[in-house]
Write a protein that holds these residues in place. Structure first.
Motif, short mmCIF file in Angstrom:
data_model
loop_
_atom_site.label_atom_id
_atom_site.label_comp_id
_atom_site.label_asym_id
_atom_site.label_seq_id
_atom_site.Cartn_x
_atom_site.Cartn_y
_atom_site.Cartn_z
N LYS A 7 31.33 35.59 61.86
CA LYS A 7 31.43 36.69 62.09
C LYS A 7 32.62 37.26 61.77
O LYS A 7 32.86 38.62 62.15
N LYS A 8 33.64 36.58 61.27
CA LYS A 8 34.83 36.94 60.86
C LYS A 8 35.29 36.88 59.35
O LYS A 8 36.19 36.66 58.86
N GLN A 9 33.96 36.73 58.57
CA GLN A 9 34.32 36.62 57.18
C GLN A 9 35.20 37.79 56.58
O GLN A 9 35.75 37.65 55.41
N ASN A 10 35.25 39.08 57.36
CA ASN A 10 36.11 39.93 56.68
C ASN A 10 37.66 39.82 56.63
O ASN A 10 38.29 40.25 56.21
N LEU A 11 37.70 38.40 57.47
CA LEU A 11 39.35 38.21 57.34
C LEU A 11 39.67 37.82 55.87
O LEU A 11 40.75 37.90 55.36
N THR A 16 34.64 37.15 50.35
CA THR A 16 33.71 37.01 50.77
C THR A 16 32.73 38.04 51.11
O THR A 16 31.72 38.12 51.93
N LEU A 17 32.84 39.17 50.36
CA LEU A 17 31.93 40.30 50.43
C LEU A 17 30.61 39.90 49.71
O LEU A 17 29.52 40.25 50.32
N ASN A 18 30.62 38.72 49.09
CA ASN A 18 29.33 38.35 48.34
C ASN A 18 29.29 36.80 48.38
O ASN A 18 28.36 36.10 47.59
N ARG A 19 29.97 36.11 49.12
CA ARG A 19 29.92 34.64 49.42
C ARG A 19 30.23 34.25 50.70
O ARG A 19 30.96 34.74 51.64
N SER A 20 29.51 33.17 51.30
CA SER A 20 30.01 32.75 52.42
C SER A 20 31.46 32.01 52.59
O SER A 20 32.09 31.57 51.59
N VAL A 21 32.11 32.04 53.67
CA VAL A 21 33.46 31.40 53.78
C VAL A 21 33.37 30.22 53.37
O VAL A 21 34.31 29.63 52.69
N GLY A 22 32.40 29.33 53.83
CA GLY A 22 32.23 28.04 53.49
C GLY A 22 32.32 27.77 51.88
O GLY A 22 32.51 26.64 51.27
N GLY A 268 50.63 33.23 39.72
CA GLY A 268 51.15 32.59 40.87
C GLY A 268 50.93 32.86 42.24
O GLY A 268 50.87 34.09 42.50
N HIS A 269 50.54 31.80 43.09
CA HIS A 269 50.39 32.07 44.40
C HIS A 269 49.29 33.02 44.59
O HIS A 269 49.46 34.06 45.44
N SER A 270 48.22 32.86 43.89
CA SER A 270 46.95 33.84 43.86
C SER A 270 45.87 33.19 44.06
O SER A 270 45.73 32.14 44.03
N TYR A 271 44.60 34.03 44.42
CA TYR A 271 43.32 33.73 44.82
C TYR A 271 42.51 34.51 43.78
O TYR A 271 42.45 35.82 43.97
N ILE A 272 41.97 33.91 42.89
CA ILE A 272 41.01 34.58 41.87
C ILE A 272 39.56 34.59 42.03
O ILE A 272 39.16 33.26 42.28
N GLY A 273 38.66 35.43 42.20
CA GLY A 273 37.28 35.20 42.37
C GLY A 273 36.61 34.79 41.36
O GLY A 273 37.26 34.48 40.25
#
Length: 401
Positions: A7-11, A16-22, A268-273
């Motif tokens: 329940k902290k997927q909003n971190l 994680t708006l449309n996927r599980s943290v896992g 660089g140093h990025s996270y892309i969906g």
């Protein structure tokens, strides 16, 4: 075993708006995949946000999703930072024990049949011995970016080093430290490309093509059926998911599946969906001119937080489109489903479903967004499912009242 989102997927929004943290990739594997392997799980159930349930049941009809946990089921938090210490600590747990960090549950055995995540107080009242732990739970996307290089090394040693390797020296291909290179089946390495594993492993998964004069420096992972363009420079700490097209310069970044950064420009140093397209000549900053720690917007707190690091680029949600020559500032968070262009500097936080120039944003009409998303997925032989549309509509309504 049950791997649960707590329940902290909003971190980890917007990813994680449309996927599980896992299902966040870090290293070679996704978080849930690694936990399943390291904990020797024979049968795994997943507890995820109920809003994602219909989508996941459609995508993964063979998965057990949000089913009750029987007494004695091992429950493990999907946010767990994997290490020899964390895995050993969980394996050493007894059926009447659990690991906690403050109010956060790290892992525990279900004291009875349960259908939802209990609190630490409820577990204690049910007779579970709660053991305070210094094990780490990931707190944001920045931490995943900065742990990516370590996990590429770990995954290579654990899961790839001894697997069948289709590596063969091709004419015109330069290879440094071949014992640290794993090549999947049907990989095409073109003349002039360089694989430099002198500083860490390189894994090029099956069906991938590396075009001439591309350079890949380990540790790096290139996902299945991806295309590395002519002259690309893929530096250490980079993980690229399946079916991506990547060119230009990429360093210390994670790219989920089906995304394209085909042209020159720096990432660089990025996270892309997923389903992201970055236009030609676009670049991001990952270091402030002042060399101070980078702050970034947190959906969970509604304000900027300190990343604790000098190096942080951008965090980009799914289905984002960036036009040619866009410039993205240090620590920028771009929400789900945005369509942005122009020479205006894209900075700070761009809300979900934003459209236009960074200085003149309007809301992306939902029907227009879906029309584009359908066309994009159709090019890959995929459809935009009713479950996806329903979830995306819910995200859109959160931002539009």
């Amino acid at each position: 075993m049950i791997i649960f989102d707590d329940k902290k997927q909003n971190l980890f929004f917007p990813l994680t708006l449309n996927r599980s943290v896992g299902d966040l990739r870090c290293g070679i594997l996704k978080l849930r995949q690694r936990l399943e392997e390291l904990l020797d799980a024979e049968d795994t159930t997943f507890w995820i946000d109920p809003d994602l349930q219909d989508l996941y049941k459609t995508r993964h009809p063979d998965w057990k999703i949000n089913e009750p946990a029987n007494q004695g089921t091992l429950m493990v938090n999907s946010r767990l930072k994997p290490s020899s210490e964390s895995i050993s600590a969980i394996k050493d747990l007894k059926p009447n024990q659990g690991l906690v960090q403050g109010d956060d549950l790290i892992a525990f055995y279900a004291p009875k049949t349960i259908s939802e995540l209990p609190t630490a107080l409820e577990l204690k009242a049910a007779g579970i011995e709660l053991i305070p732990s210094q094990l780490t739970l990931y707190q944001n996307l920045s931490e995943l970016i900065n742990d990516n290089e370590r996990l590429i090394r770990l995954d290579f040693e654990q899961f790839f080093y001894d697997q069948d390797n289709y590596f063969e020296t091709e004419p015109g291909v330069t290879v440094l430290n071949p014992y640290y290179i794993w090549i999947g089946e049907n990989v095409s390495l073109n003349p002039g490309c360089v694989l430099d594993a002198s500083e860490g492993p390189i894994i090029i998964d099956e069906g991938t093509t590396v075009l001439p004069n591309a350079v890949i420096c380990g540790p790096a992972y290139i996902g299945k059926k991806s295309l590395i363009k002519v002259g690309a420079k893929i530096y250490e700490g980079t993980s690229i998911g399946p079916v991506c097209k990547v060119g230009g310069e990429v360093e210390e970044s994670i790219i989920q599946a089906y995304s394209n950064k085909q042209h020159d420009g720096f990432l660089g140093h990025s996270y892309i969906g997923e389903w992201v397209n970055i236009g030609a000549g676009s670049s991001n900053s990952d270091l402030k001119n002042t060399y101070k720690n980078v702050k970034f917007y947190s959906y969970a707190s509604g304000e900027k937080i300190d990343s604790g690091t000098m190096f942080l680029g951008s965090m980009v949600g799914d289905y984002v489109k960036l036009g040619i020559n866009t410039s993205v500032n240090t620590g920028c968070v771009i929400g789900f489903g945005c369509n942005l262009w122009s020479s205006d500097l894209i900075a700070d936080f761009i809300p979900d479903f934003s459209w236009g120039r960074a200085s003149q944003l309007t809301k992306y009409r939902f029907e227009a967004f879906c029309e584009t998303a359908k066309l994009v997925k159709k090019r890959r032989g995929l459809d935009l499912s009713p479950e996806e549309i329903a979830l995306f509509k819910k995200i859109w309504e959160l931002n539009n009242g």
